[in-house]
Design an enzyme around this catalytic site. Structure first.
Site: not given
Length: 255
Positions: A158-160, A162
């Site tokens: 999810v972090y990457a 976005t």
């Protein structure tokens, strides 16, 4: 070498700590006026006080807001225009996502990461665009992550994701607005921020292994390693560079 940003106005999100603070201090040293945006006024004011020791207190202003809120990005830009008369440099630094396994992310987590990340980046870019055109050009710099090109992206989905959306939006700005004198870059940094310091303290063995994967053997300093490089990207010293991803990570990633 100190870059020359004299007379430039920089809007920096997440300006109250970490990379945002480091960039703001280096911009101030280069002569820029800094408009700091963030969720915690006390942190923003602390950085503003540091900047006032470097330059004039009249050359820094703070604006407390959560950029995930509807209308917040446009309001921040309007406040910057009212305070300093324009925006020449936009630094998209704020983002509330953090590494977490896919099955622990949850829809609310992902939605908030999208609002503080790519949606805010798009809204801020659209909002500063008219001012940059009016002032003959500008520079957009977006902080992304090398987690998207890790050998193992476990825990970074999810972090990457976005951050990758932010990368594409920034690259597109360089393509669509280049003829208007607007340059746009992404920076993928490793910096000793408060969040990373907490992670190192709570995961010492994993952190030690992580540092071993950095050829230069250390994590970057927000001012000297990240801020100075971003000041270069924002200055006329790099006036023919646009649409790039700059990995400020001691040689770790393979962009």
């Amino acid at each position: 070498m100190t870059e020359n940003l004299t007379g430039k106005v920089a809007l920096i999100t997440g300006g109250g700590q970490g990379i945002g603070r480091g960039v703001a201090l280096e911009f101030a040293r280069a002569g820029a006026k800094c408009f700091l945006v963030g969720r915690t006024r006390s942190k923003l004011e602390a950085v503003a006080e540091e900047i006032a020791q470097v330059t004039s207190a009249a050359d820094v202003a703070v604006y407390e807001v959560d950029i995930a809120s509807d209308g917040a990005c446009e309001a921040a830009v309007s406040a910057a225009l009212e305070t300093f008369g324009g925006v020449d440099i936009l630094v998209n630094n704020a983002n509330s996502a953090f590494p977490v396994p896919l099955d622990e992310s949850g829809d609310d987590f992902f939605d908030y990461a999208l609002r503080t990340g790519p949606r805010a980046v798009l809204r801020l870019m659209r909002a500063v665009h008219p001012s940059m055109v009016e002032r003959g050009g500008g520079v957009i710099i977006t902080m992304i992550t090398s987690s998207a090109v890790r050998w193992d992206t476990s825990g970074f989905g999810v972090y990457a994701a976005t951050k990758e959306a932010m990368r594409v939006l920034t690259r597109t700005a360089s393509s669509e607005w280049g003829h208007e004198g607007i340059r746009a870059h992404c920076v993928a940094p490793h910096a000793l921020t408060p969040a990373l310091e907490w992670w190192i303290e709570n995961n010492p063995e994993e952190a030690e292994e992580f540092v071993r994967t950095i050829p230069m053997g250390r994590i970057g300093d927000p001012e000297r390693d990240i801020g100075q490089a971003v000041a270069f990207l924002a200055s006329d010293s790099s006036r023919y560079l646009s649409g790039a991803v700059i990995p400020l990570d001691g040689g770790q990633s393979r962009w």
